[in-house]
Write an enzyme that holds these catalytic residues in place. Structure first.
Site, short mmCIF file in Angstrom:
data_model
loop_
_atom_site.label_atom_id
_atom_site.label_comp_id
_atom_site.label_asym_id
_atom_site.label_seq_id
_atom_site.Cartn_x
_atom_site.Cartn_y
_atom_site.Cartn_z
N ASP A 145 0.84 -1.20 0.00
CA ASP A 145 0.00 0.00 0.00
C ASP A 145 0.88 1.25 0.00
OD1 ASP A 145 -2.17 -1.67 0.21
OD2 ASP A 145 -2.45 -1.35 2.37
N ARG A 146 0.32 2.33 -0.47
CA ARG A 146 1.07 3.59 -0.56
C ARG A 146 1.68 3.99 0.78
NH1 ARG A 146 -1.25 8.85 -3.74
NH2 ARG A 146 0.61 10.15 -3.61
#
EC number: 5.4.99.-
Length: 328
Positions: A145-146
């Site tokens: 995930d970012r």
């Protein structure tokens, strides 16, 4: 070329987003065009209507409609991209290990793994900076995930990418994550076996625990153990996912009543001002079959914000072990 074509998703393209798959094969196709072709049903996967964000699996057939074929016929060959010196240095600082087959990097929080709507900078777009004179551009074989930090594995050729994708798919890759969560789990270790589904919420699609009768439910399994805790208010967990669903660890922690610190979408608020807004989830270690034989284990050091939280809570942050290659 005017007819409809079906292309088969290859092993090294496992779990890639549909829109990114199209941009890889048809660089001139815009995101807006891909989404429109999906909305109108001209792009299909395995004969079904899909969204641009759909994840692909090896062996699936992707319908290539005539508008895409026409645009591809007009595309001129493009020169190999060249990374600028600043980008190369930025990428090299992330490298934890490299050899002739693989590269492992420590992704900082806030850097997206792949592109998407509104994302102008992402790791995948910087990989030309890690060619090291090689013929092939390194390839991602999984994602984070970012806002999740930590270790990412890259393949240095398409053939190596296919081998690594197969290792992930057959669950031969052991992944270790560290998280700081709210509260103290009881029991302090266990197994979370709860399927996930995608739901629409404020700000877009999110993952959620699936209803037992949900036909779109995806099996998701995570083992956890409590490595330390600060009273009953915060705990440091080791998380060991057996599957790799979107936001799996975040949803599973929330499902047992112990959201990850800083994970606002999944209930991870905190009253400690210095911790607010920073996700405390880190991909700590990968252990996997090396494509050239044997196994490789690599660990990634914590980010600055998680180190600071460990200090505040009195957790001892062990130094990462040096990369360890065991030849078979």
């Amino acid at each position: 070329m005017s007819g409809v074509e079906d292309r088969v998703v290859s092993d090294d393209e496992a779990d890639i987003r549909l829109d990114r798959w199209f941009r890889r094969h048809f660089p001139g196709l815009t995101q807006g065009a891909i989404e429109k072709l999906c909305r109108t049903g001209q792009i299909r996967v395995a004969g079904k209507r899909v969204e641009a964000s759909t994840r692909l699996q090896p062996g699936q057939g992707v319908r290539i409609p005539p508008p895409v074929q026409a645009a591809a016929d007009q595309d001129a060959p493009r020169p190999m991209p060249v990374a600028d010196a600043r980008q190369v240095k930025e990428m090299e600082r992330m490298v934890l290990y490299r050899d002739d087959e693989v590269i492992l990097v420590n992704k900082p929080p806030g850097l997206a793994t792949q592109g998407g709507p509104g994302i102008t900078k992402h790791l995948d777009g910087m990989l030309d900076g890690l060619r090291y004179g090689g013929t092939h551009r390194p390839r991602l074989v999984h994602r984070l995930d970012r806002d999740t930090s930590g270790i990412l594995l890259l393949a240095r050729s398409p053939g190596i990418a296919a081998k690594l994708a197969a290792a992930f798919r057959t669950r031969k890759v052991e992944k270790t994550y560290w998280a700081v969560v709210l509260g103290l789990p009881v029991p302090m270790e266990g197994r979370i076996d709860q399927a996930l589904t995608r739901v629409q919420g404020i700000g877009g699609a999110r993952s959620a625990i699936a209803h037992p009768k949900d036909p779109d439910a995806q099996k998701a399994v995570t083992e956890y153990e409590t490595l330390d805790h600060a009273g009953r208010k915060f705990s440091w967990l080791g998380l060991y996912p057996h599957t790799g669903r979107t936001h799996q660890l975040r949803v599973h922690c929330a499902a047992i009543g112990h959201s990850i610190l800083g994970d606002i979408p999944y209930g991870g608020e905190s009253d400690m001002e210095t911790m607010l807004g920073r996700l405390h989830l880190h991909a700590r270690k990968l252990h996997f079959p090396h494509p050239a034989g044997g196994t490789l284990t690599v660990s990634a050091p914590l980010t600055a914000h998680m180190e600071e939280t460990f200090k505040q809570l009195g957790f001892v942050n062990p130094a990462p072990e040096p990369p360890r290659r065991v030849k078979g």
